[in-house]
Design an enzyme around this catalytic site. Structure first.
Site, PDB file in Angstrom:
ATOM      1  N   ARG A 121       0.825  -1.224   0.000  1.00 59.72           N
ATOM      2  CA  ARG A 121       0.000   0.000   0.000  1.00 59.72           C
ATOM      3  C   ARG A 121       0.856   1.269   0.000  1.00 59.72           C
ATOM      4  O   ARG A 121       0.872   2.044   0.949  1.00 59.72           O
ATOM      5  CB  ARG A 121      -0.989  -0.039   1.158  1.00 59.72           C
ATOM      6  N   ASP A 305     -13.330  -5.021  -1.487  1.00 61.12           N
ATOM      7  CA  ASP A 305     -13.732  -5.131  -0.079  1.00 61.12           C
ATOM      8  C   ASP A 305     -14.846  -6.155   0.137  1.00 61.12           C
ATOM      9  O   ASP A 305     -15.207  -6.414   1.284  1.00 61.12           O
ATOM     10  CB  ASP A 305     -14.183  -3.764   0.457  1.00 61.12           C
ATOM     11  N   ARG A 397     -13.484  -2.515  13.613  1.00 61.05           N
ATOM     12  CA  ARG A 397     -12.944  -1.364  12.881  1.00 61.05           C
ATOM     13  C   ARG A 397     -13.958  -0.867  11.853  1.00 61.05           C
ATOM     14  O   ARG A 397     -14.002   0.310  11.537  1.00 61.05           O
ATOM     15  CB  ARG A 397     -11.651  -1.744  12.139  1.00 61.05           C
TER      16      ARG A 397
HETATM   17  C1  EPZ Z   1      -9.442   2.509  -0.078  1.00 61.21           C
HETATM   18  O1  EPZ Z   1      -8.093   2.242   0.265  1.00 61.21           O
HETATM   19  C2  EPZ Z   1     -10.277   1.858   1.006  1.00 61.21           C
HETATM   20  N1  EPZ Z   1      -9.956   2.445   2.312  1.00 61.21           N
HETATM   21  C3  EPZ Z   1      -9.997   0.350   1.039  1.00 61.21           C
HETATM   22  O2  EPZ Z   1     -10.872  -0.225   2.010  1.00 61.21           O
HETATM   23  C4  EPZ Z   1     -10.322  -0.242  -0.328  1.00 61.21           C
HETATM   24  O3  EPZ Z   1     -10.016  -1.608  -0.335  1.00 61.21           O
HETATM   25  C5  EPZ Z   1      -9.501   0.483  -1.412  1.00 61.21           C
HETATM   26  O4  EPZ Z   1      -9.774   1.920  -1.345  1.00 61.21           O
HETATM   27  C6  EPZ Z   1      -9.826   0.003  -2.815  1.00 61.21           C
HETATM   28  O5  EPZ Z   1     -11.190   0.207  -3.078  1.00 61.21           O
HETATM   29  C7  EPZ Z   1     -10.465   3.667   2.609  1.00 61.21           C
HETATM   30  O6  EPZ Z   1     -11.158   4.290   1.816  1.00 61.21           O
HETATM   31  C8  EPZ Z   1     -10.121   4.207   3.967  1.00 61.21           C
HETATM   32  P1  EPZ Z   1      -6.311   2.592  -3.283  1.00 61.21           P
HETATM   33  P2  EPZ Z   1      -6.897   3.004  -0.542  1.00 61.21           P
HETATM   34  O7  EPZ Z   1      -5.412   3.758  -3.106  1.00 61.21           O
HETATM   35  O8  EPZ Z   1      -7.307   4.387  -0.854  1.00 61.21           O
HETATM   36  C9  EPZ Z   1      -2.202   1.044  -4.985  1.00 61.21           C
HETATM   37  C10 EPZ Z   1     -11.476  -1.531   3.872  1.00 61.21           C
HETATM   38  O9  EPZ Z   1     -11.485  -2.755   4.051  1.00 61.21           O
HETATM   39  N2  EPZ Z   1      -1.678   2.385  -4.649  1.00 61.21           N
HETATM   40  O10 EPZ Z   1      -7.485   2.708  -4.206  1.00 61.21           O
HETATM   41  O11 EPZ Z   1      -5.652   2.796   0.225  1.00 61.21           O
HETATM   42  C11 EPZ Z   1      -2.535   0.242  -3.731  1.00 61.21           C
HETATM   43  O12 EPZ Z   1      -1.380  -0.396  -3.238  1.00 61.21           O
HETATM   44  C12 EPZ Z   1     -10.306  -0.875   3.160  1.00 61.21           C
HETATM   45  O13 EPZ Z   1     -12.416  -0.744   4.221  1.00 61.21           O
HETATM   46  C13 EPZ Z   1      -0.391   2.714  -5.066  1.00 61.21           C
HETATM   47  O14 EPZ Z   1       0.324   1.909  -5.675  1.00 61.21           O
HETATM   48  O15 EPZ Z   1      -6.857   2.130  -1.866  1.00 61.21           O
HETATM   49  C14 EPZ Z   1      -3.561  -0.738  -4.228  1.00 61.21           C
HETATM   50  O16 EPZ Z   1      -2.897  -1.818  -4.838  1.00 61.21           O
HETATM   51  C15 EPZ Z   1      -9.216  -1.888   2.811  1.00 61.21           C
HETATM   52  N3  EPZ Z   1       0.091   3.949  -4.766  1.00 61.21           N
HETATM   53  C16 EPZ Z   1      -4.310   0.054  -5.311  1.00 61.21           C
HETATM   54  O17 EPZ Z   1      -3.471   1.180  -5.641  1.00 61.21           O
HETATM   55  C17 EPZ Z   1      -0.657   4.878  -4.088  1.00 61.21           C
HETATM   56  O18 EPZ Z   1      -0.171   6.001  -3.861  1.00 61.21           O
HETATM   57  C18 EPZ Z   1      -5.637   0.602  -4.851  1.00 61.21           C
HETATM   58  O19 EPZ Z   1      -5.419   1.336  -3.673  1.00 61.21           O
HETATM   59  C19 EPZ Z   1      -1.963   4.519  -3.680  1.00 61.21           C
HETATM   60  C20 EPZ Z   1      -2.461   3.263  -3.965  1.00 61.21           C
END
Ligand code: EPZ
Length: 418
Positions: A121, A305, A397
């Site tokens: 992440r 999710d 949570r």
């Molecule tokens: C949000 O996380 C949610 N959390 C997550 O819910 C959810 O699983 C996720 O979006 C995907 O829908 C909140 O909103 C608080 P992303 P987020 O940035 O924003 C990569 C739950 O169970 N990435 O869309 O962290 C990342 O590693 C949680 O409620 C980068 O590479 O998700 C992932 O593989 C778990 N660089 C993909 O993008 C970055 O700078 C999607 O992550 C950011 C993300």
């Protein structure tokens, strides 16, 4: 640590009230720090992640007051303090305060959120968004250090991927930037749209939320606002999966079918029927569950999710379900625990092959992250005999009174406080 004790085999009936969306509330609490005028949030769920985020707002000096109807955040007197690594480590959403602090003070130093159980992440896209608006951003000793002494200037942010969090960081930073910002490849999740609606209520000028291209005109003249957050589509999808696993029929009060299209499509392919009611959505189960092909995708695709919850349904389907996790690199921690209940699941890279049909038998299982733990509870609803789910704090949570809501629908489930 609390445990949940479940005796499987009871079909569900009645209704559950779907709470406000955790993943809409968390960025909205961060957004409150942008403004010197108070923000009132109604419909925040009573879950520990939200309580933690409100605590973080308080650490920066925001005045947080709450009653039964609403939470009121007055960030007029906040200071650029520091939130310790321990707090950020536990909940990566705390790094969403980075953009608001940068807008308010022209600088910010926030602990780098570590990885977590479901993956590394990284936050590179968040930092890229801030740099595109003129901030100098670096990572020093485990901290993100951002500086924009001359303020932020509107520009073009091209996100490498539709990251939910990075889109939210970009949105909040752009509201404080001089001029117009274009966010390209923006995430389209309902929670991103809800954040935009909250920011607009606070005085921001935003167009295109919910599409891949969002326009923001800043800097914002902030005003006092009140915002009612959207219901939690993941909580709703979780209870729909509970009906699919346990059988019966329940009404998901406040759920919005339009936020759950991909999940509903998969549920219908698996033999479950859903229809809108005047209070929300009704879900009706079957004992002839069919297998499916599931691939998690950014919204409006199938939500990552809900992947673990739907794997529990697949364990009971008459055939083989293929589940591909394309968003996170390690989101199959529920698999070894589902196997302890008798599930037949083979992993090959980011694909899980679930051979359904073998009856599940109750056992002691261990929760590892929020959604993995709820998939174990669902499987326990169908497993023969007693299932004990340990480390229930993961559930707290993101789910408001999960055991109580399921018990009210006829499940034999109780919380054992250790
Ligand atoms: C949000 O996380 C949610 N959390 C997550 O819910 C959810 O699983 C996720 O979006 C995907 O829908 C909140 O909103 C608080 P992303 P987020 O940035 O924003 C990569 C739950 O169970 N990435 O869309 O962290 C990342 O590693 C949680 O409620 C980068 O590479 O998700 C992932 O593989 C778990 N660089 C993909 O993008 C970055 O700078 C999607 O992550 C950011 C993300």
């Amino acid at each position: 640590m609390d445990q949940l004790r479940i005796i499987g085999g009871q079909p569900l009936s009645g209704a559950v009230s779907i709470a406000g969306a955790k993943n809409a509330g968390l960025p909205q609490i961060a957004a409150a720090l942008l403004s010197t005028a108070p923000l009132e949030l109604t419909n925040l769920p009573k879950v520990s992640d939200v309580a933690n985020m409100l605590r973080v707002a308080g650490i920066y000096g925001a005045e947080v007051t709450q009653d039964a109807r609403a939470v009121r955040i007055d960030a007029s007197a906040i200071e650029p303090r520091e939130v310790d690594y321990e707090t950020v480590r536990k909940m990566r959403a705390t790094m969403l305060v980075l953009a608001p602090l940068l807008v308010r003070f022209g600088k910010a130093r926030v602990s780098l959120p570590g990885g977590c159980a479901i993956g590394a992440r990284p936050v590179d896209m968040h930092l890229k968004a801030l740099s595109a608006l003129g901030a100098t951003v670096s990572v020093e000793g485990g901290y993100i250090v951002a500086d924009a002494a001359a303020g932020l200037t509107g520009g073009r942010i091209v996100l490498p991927g539709p990251s939910v969090g990075a889109t939210e960081t970009a949105l909040m930073a752009a509201t404080g930037a001089r001029g117009e910002t274009e966010i390209v490849n923006a995430a389209r999740e309902p929670e991103v749209v809800d954040l935009a609606h909250c920011l607009i209520a606070m005085g921001a000028e935003i167009e295109g939320a919910g599409t891949h291209r969002i326009l923001v005109r800043g800097p914002t003249q902030w005003r006092a606002a009140s915002h009612h957050g959207i219901p939690d589509r993941i909580e709703a999808g979780t209870y729909a999966a509970a009906v699919a696993v346990a059988g019966g029929q329940i009404e998901l009060v406040n759920a919005r079918l339009e936020h759950m299209a991909a999940a509903c499509q998969t549920l219908e392919a698996m033999g479950i029927t859903l229809w809108p009611s005047d209070r929300g959505v009704v879900v009706s189960g079957t004992d002839r569950r069919k297998p499916a092909e599931i691939a998690t995708e950014p919204y409006p695709g199938f939500p990552t999710d809900l992947q673990a919850q739907f794997m529990a349904i697949a364990c009971l389907a008459s055939g083989t379900t293929i589940i591909r996790e394309t968003i996170f690199e390690n989101r199959f921690m529920h698999v070894p625990e589902l196997r302890r209940l008798g599930a037949d699941i083979t992993l090959s890279g980011s694909t899980a092959i679930v051979r359904g049909g073998a009856p599940l038998k109750g056992a002691q299982v261990m929760a590892t992250d929020l959604r993995a733990s709820v998939s174990l509870v669902l499987a326990g609803l169908a497993a023969e005999g007693e299932t004990i789910v340990n480390r229930v704090y993961h559930l707290d949570r993101g789910y408001e009174h999960l055991d109580r809501k399921l018990a009210q629908c006829g499940a034999q489930i109780e919380r054992i406080s250790q």
